[in-house]
Motif scaffolding. Structure first.
Motif, PDB file in Angstrom:
ATOM      1  N   MET A  62       0.816  -1.211   0.000  1.00  0.00           N
ATOM      2  CA  MET A  62       0.000   0.000   0.000  1.00  0.00           C
ATOM      3  C   MET A  62       0.855   1.270   0.000  1.00  0.00           C
ATOM      4  O   MET A  62       0.425   2.324  -0.477  1.00  0.00           O
ATOM      5  CB  MET A  62      -0.934   0.004   1.215  1.00  0.00           C
ATOM      6  CG  MET A  62      -1.873  -1.191   1.264  1.00  0.00           C
ATOM      7  SD  MET A  62      -2.931  -1.330  -0.194  1.00  0.00           S
ATOM      8  CE  MET A  62      -4.034   0.055   0.050  1.00  0.00           C
ATOM      9  N   THR A  63       2.043   1.219   0.569  1.00  0.00           N
ATOM     10  CA  THR A  63       2.994   2.323   0.493  1.00  0.00           C
ATOM     11  C   THR A  63       4.373   1.713   0.326  1.00  0.00           C
ATOM     12  O   THR A  63       4.615   0.576   0.750  1.00  0.00           O
ATOM     13  CB  THR A  63       2.991   3.201   1.762  1.00  0.00           C
ATOM     14  OG1 THR A  63       3.522   2.437   2.862  1.00  0.00           O
ATOM     15  CG2 THR A  63       1.603   3.696   2.106  1.00  0.00           C
ATOM     16  N   ARG A  81      -2.820  -3.423   8.467  1.00  0.00           N
ATOM     17  CA  ARG A  81      -1.534  -3.148   7.827  1.00  0.00           C
ATOM     18  C   ARG A  81      -0.377  -3.444   8.769  1.00  0.00           C
ATOM     19  O   ARG A  81      -0.492  -3.276   9.987  1.00  0.00           O
ATOM     20  CB  ARG A  81      -1.455  -1.695   7.378  1.00  0.00           C
ATOM     21  CG  ARG A  81      -2.414  -1.328   6.270  1.00  0.00           C
ATOM     22  CD  ARG A  81      -2.116   0.074   5.768  1.00  0.00           C
ATOM     23  NE  ARG A  81      -3.043   0.447   4.705  1.00  0.00           N
ATOM     24  CZ  ARG A  81      -2.917   1.534   3.954  1.00  0.00           C
ATOM     25  NH1 ARG A  81      -1.889   2.335   4.151  1.00  0.00           N
ATOM     26  NH2 ARG A  81      -3.792   1.796   3.013  1.00  0.00           N
ATOM     27  N   ILE A 103       3.217  -0.320  -5.827  1.00  0.00           N
ATOM     28  CA  ILE A 103       2.018  -0.274  -4.997  1.00  0.00           C
ATOM     29  C   ILE A 103       0.914  -1.074  -5.685  1.00  0.00           C
ATOM     30  O   ILE A 103       0.683  -0.947  -6.876  1.00  0.00           O
ATOM     31  CB  ILE A 103       1.570   1.182  -4.775  1.00  0.00           C
ATOM     32  CG1 ILE A 103       2.566   1.910  -3.862  1.00  0.00           C
ATOM     33  CG2 ILE A 103       0.162   1.242  -4.187  1.00  0.00           C
ATOM     34  CD1 ILE A 103       2.279   3.379  -3.697  1.00  0.00           C
ATOM     35  N   GLY A 104       0.261  -1.938  -4.938  1.00  0.00           N
ATOM     36  CA  GLY A 104      -0.772  -2.812  -5.480  1.00  0.00           C
ATOM     37  C   GLY A 104      -0.323  -4.240  -5.638  1.00  0.00           C
ATOM     38  O   GLY A 104      -1.154  -5.160  -5.649  1.00  0.00           O
ATOM     39  N   LEU A 138      -3.577   1.605  -8.639  1.00  0.00           N
ATOM     40  CA  LEU A 138      -4.601   1.846  -7.629  1.00  0.00           C
ATOM     41  C   LEU A 138      -4.644   3.325  -7.254  1.00  0.00           C
ATOM     42  O   LEU A 138      -3.600   3.976  -7.171  1.00  0.00           O
ATOM     43  CB  LEU A 138      -4.301   1.028  -6.369  1.00  0.00           C
ATOM     44  CG  LEU A 138      -4.443  -0.490  -6.485  1.00  0.00           C
ATOM     45  CD1 LEU A 138      -4.058  -1.144  -5.163  1.00  0.00           C
ATOM     46  CD2 LEU A 138      -5.855  -0.872  -6.865  1.00  0.00           C
ATOM     47  N   ILE A 140      -4.368   5.060  -4.724  1.00  0.00           N
ATOM     48  CA  ILE A 140      -3.947   5.079  -3.321  1.00  0.00           C
ATOM     49  C   ILE A 140      -3.837   6.525  -2.852  1.00  0.00           C
ATOM     50  O   ILE A 140      -3.132   7.333  -3.461  1.00  0.00           O
ATOM     51  CB  ILE A 140      -2.591   4.370  -3.148  1.00  0.00           C
ATOM     52  CG1 ILE A 140      -2.692   2.922  -3.627  1.00  0.00           C
ATOM     53  CG2 ILE A 140      -2.131   4.438  -1.704  1.00  0.00           C
ATOM     54  CD1 ILE A 140      -3.626   2.071  -2.824  1.00  0.00           C
ATOM     55  N   GLU A 143      -0.782   9.438   2.427  1.00  0.00           N
ATOM     56  CA  GLU A 143      -0.956   9.229   3.855  1.00  0.00           C
ATOM     57  C   GLU A 143       0.215   9.827   4.624  1.00  0.00           C
ATOM     58  O   GLU A 143       1.351   9.818   4.146  1.00  0.00           O
ATOM     59  CB  GLU A 143      -1.048   7.738   4.176  1.00  0.00           C
ATOM     60  CG  GLU A 143      -2.178   7.030   3.457  1.00  0.00           C
ATOM     61  CD  GLU A 143      -2.152   5.527   3.703  1.00  0.00           C
ATOM     62  OE1 GLU A 143      -1.419   5.103   4.620  1.00  0.00           O
ATOM     63  OE2 GLU A 143      -2.832   4.798   2.971  1.00  0.00           O
ATOM     64  N   VAL A 172      -8.747   0.297  -0.868  1.00  0.00           N
ATOM     65  CA  VAL A 172      -8.190   1.589  -0.440  1.00  0.00           C
ATOM     66  C   VAL A 172      -8.990   2.256   0.681  1.00  0.00           C
ATOM     67  O   VAL A 172      -8.515   3.213   1.280  1.00  0.00           O
ATOM     68  CB  VAL A 172      -8.065   2.547  -1.645  1.00  0.00           C
ATOM     69  CG1 VAL A 172      -7.208   1.926  -2.724  1.00  0.00           C
ATOM     70  CG2 VAL A 172      -9.434   2.928  -2.200  1.00  0.00           C
ATOM     71  N   GLN A 510      -7.011   7.616 -11.342  1.00  0.00           N
ATOM     72  CA  GLN A 510      -5.954   6.771 -10.812  1.00  0.00           C
ATOM     73  C   GLN A 510      -4.603   7.449 -10.929  1.00  0.00           C
ATOM     74  O   GLN A 510      -3.803   7.458  -9.997  1.00  0.00           O
ATOM     75  CB  GLN A 510      -5.939   5.432 -11.562  1.00  0.00           C
ATOM     76  CG  GLN A 510      -7.127   4.531 -11.240  1.00  0.00           C
ATOM     77  CD  GLN A 510      -7.147   3.297 -12.114  1.00  0.00           C
ATOM     78  OE1 GLN A 510      -6.472   3.227 -13.123  1.00  0.00           O
ATOM     79  NE2 GLN A 510      -7.934   2.319 -11.723  1.00  0.00           N
ATOM     80  N   SER A 514      -2.205   8.505  -7.811  1.00  0.00           N
ATOM     81  CA  SER A 514      -0.954   7.778  -7.606  1.00  0.00           C
ATOM     82  C   SER A 514       0.051   8.163  -8.682  1.00  0.00           C
ATOM     83  O   SER A 514       0.266   7.429  -9.635  1.00  0.00           O
ATOM     84  CB  SER A 514      -1.210   6.272  -7.643  1.00  0.00           C
ATOM     85  OG  SER A 514      -2.046   5.879  -6.595  1.00  0.00           O
TER      86      SER A 514
END
Length: 523
Positions: A62-63, A81, A103-104, A138, A140, A143, A172, A510, A514
């Motif tokens: 995810m990151t 996570r 990512i993904g 994705l 995403i 964050e 997500v 998307q 990202s």
């Protein structure tokens, strides 16, 4: 025709080929995971760090943050996570494979658990394996960690895209996954509540030669082998009552119904409904049962007796208020719908600026008055009781109030949640009601009921006094979880067909969410 690929998607396909050229299978068959993210986060203790010195985790990246000879990433599994720490000195040449991950992607990692200088519980990776290469991008959100808490910026919120691509929404937006966990828990509590009382869960036909049990237009299909038209059921009622005739004294079904009608925040053409029928009971008994059921759901799932729905605090503690429908409408409008003629009701609605179809009978006119002037005021749990016969073709006549039936509907926060009757078991009376419905259909009311001769024959065999209940599961979950639309609690709501413009919008969103090289993490 395959959609046009973005630059990032082309790059990911090139990475896929590079992995295969190195002899790496980007889609292996299995992975031996020993711990979930939640298990590690709850079990880890600084005083006993060696207890988790050999763990295997798996999840979606995810990151990711690359720092030369060290890389941090977060992977997400069904429980949450966990951060992973990769170091070139530990991994050797395999460390370079991280350059081909995005990512993904879904990976598995084995190592030991420790706490970073910033206090985050992390897996120090000693081996890792690509489990699935993600070929699309994705959306995403960015964050950050602020005051020790995860803060999401610009999350994936476009409702059209979220409902159409629910699988991305679930990835997500963790809070969406929680909605459907709660939905499953609510249904589990309902089943337990009924099973403990000895009632039998059954399954009745979805494809029916005659549809009935509600006011609705059906979906029609054709059975080739029999060369007959069939209908997707609009309700389970008439088949469940046949089972009461057959000797069961308590039956229920939780299943899909289908109604060929409009869509809005309260309606989806395919929806999940609960229906319950219990012999030798009436609607007074059923009101008390509904109070007990809702209280048990709220207490077991939410561990409280009050919930916030919209801007209101709703108290589910019994008893609930009970108001006769005729009285409620008269208080709101000054009209006595029981004594008023059909023409009077129609003109009263028109004078208030409410248009109604010419084919609408007295029942629909009464329902329109109630929906406009009474229903929005019903905030705390309220039973509206004793409906006119015109509105209730399957309910028993009231034992002491001429012109009315023994029926109730439950309203919470201005929304109808449950519908129940002392069930009509007089076959002569039922036939007359069906014939009146047939007259309305002939006049153009497409939602009026049709005559079901086999059901009438079942009533002639004899059905004991029975109480029946219907609850829309989607609407119940929507209310209890304080969601604004029924689509938020249906995994795959009905949507208009996709189109190229939407596909383009998806790709643009998307890429905006990202951008290439986005690397976000905190150690």
């Amino acid at each position: 025709m395959q959609r046009k690929l973005s630059d990032q998607e082309i790059r990911r396909r090139e990475e896929l080929e590079a992995l295969r050229a190195k002899g790496i299978d980007p889609y292996p068959y299995e992975y031996n995971r020993t711990h979930t993210a939640e298990e590690i986060l709850t079990r880890y203790s600084d005083e006993d760090a060696d207890a988790l010195k050999d763990v295997s985790v798996a999840g979606r990246i995810m990151t990711i943050r690359r720092m030369g000879k060290a890389t941090f990433c977060h992977i997400q599994d069904a429980t949450g996570r966990i951060q992973l720490y990769f170091r070139k000195n530990d991994l050797g040449e395999s460390y370079d494979l991280l350059k081909l991950l995005d990512i993904g992607d879904i990976i598995g990692a084995r190592g030991f658990v420790f706490r970073t200088r910033t206090g985050e519980i992390t897996v120090h990776v000693q081996q890792f394996q690509l489990l699935t290469k993600s070929l699309t991008v994705l959306p995403i959100p960015k964050e950050t960690i602020e005051d020790g808490k995860r803060v999401v910026h610009h999350p994936f919120r476009d409702k059209e895209l979220r409902y159409r691509r629910r699988y991305i929404d679930l990835i997500v937006n963790p809070e969406v996954r929680e909605i459907f966990r709660k939905r499953a828990e609510i249904i589990r509590v309902i089943r337990q509540f009924f099973d403990e009382r000895g009632w039998l869960e059954v399954e009745t036909p979805i494809l029916q030669p005659i549809y009935g049990g509600a006011f609705a237009r059906p979906f029609v299909t054709h059975h080739n082998a029999l060369d007959i038209d069939l209908y997707l059921r609009i309700a389970t009622e008439l088949y469940l009552k046949r089972l009461i005739v057959g000797g069961y004294e308590g039956v229920y079904e939780i299943g899909k119904n289908f109604r060929n009608e409009g869509m809005d925040r309260m309606h989806n053409p395919e929806f999940t409904a609960l229906e319950l029928y219990v012999a030798y009971k009436d609607y007074n008994w059923m009101m008390e049962l509904v109070e007990q059921l809702l209280l048990e759901i709220v207490q077991k799932v939410f561990h409280t007796t009050t919930l916030k729905i919209g801007s209101d605090e709703i108290d589910f503690s019994p008893p609930y208020r009970r108001i006769p429908l005729v009285e409620a409408i008269e208080q709101a409008t000054g009209i006595n719908v029981l004594s008023a003629s059909e023409d009077t009701l129609r003109s009263s609605l028109e004078q208030r600026g409410i248009e109604v179809e010419e084919s609408a009978g007295k029942g629909k006119l009464i329902d329109e008055l109630f929906s406009e002037f009474v229903q929005p005021t019903l905030i705390q749990p309220t039973f509206i009781i004793d409906y006119p016969i015109e509105l209730s073709p399957l309910a028993k006549r009231h034992r002491s109030k001429p012109g009315l039936t023994e029926r109730f509907e439950l309203f919470i926060a201005g929304t109808e949640l449950a519908n129940a009757f002392s069930e009509l078991n007089d076959p002569i009376d039922q036939r007359q009601r069906f014939e009146e419905q047939a007259r309305l259909r002939a006049g153009g009311d497409e939602e009026a009921m049709v005559i079901d001769e086999d059901f009438l024959y079942a009533l002639e065999v004899g059905m004991p006094p029975t109480a029946g209940l219907g609850i829309g599961i989607d609407r119940l979950v929507m209310l209890l979880l304080n969601q604004e639309s029924i689509r938020e609690v249906i995994l795959f709501p009905q949507m208009r067909p996709d189109n190229p413009a939407l596909s383009t919008a998806t790709t643009q969103q998307q890429e905006a969410s990202s951008p290439p090289g986005q690397e976000v993490s905190e150690q």
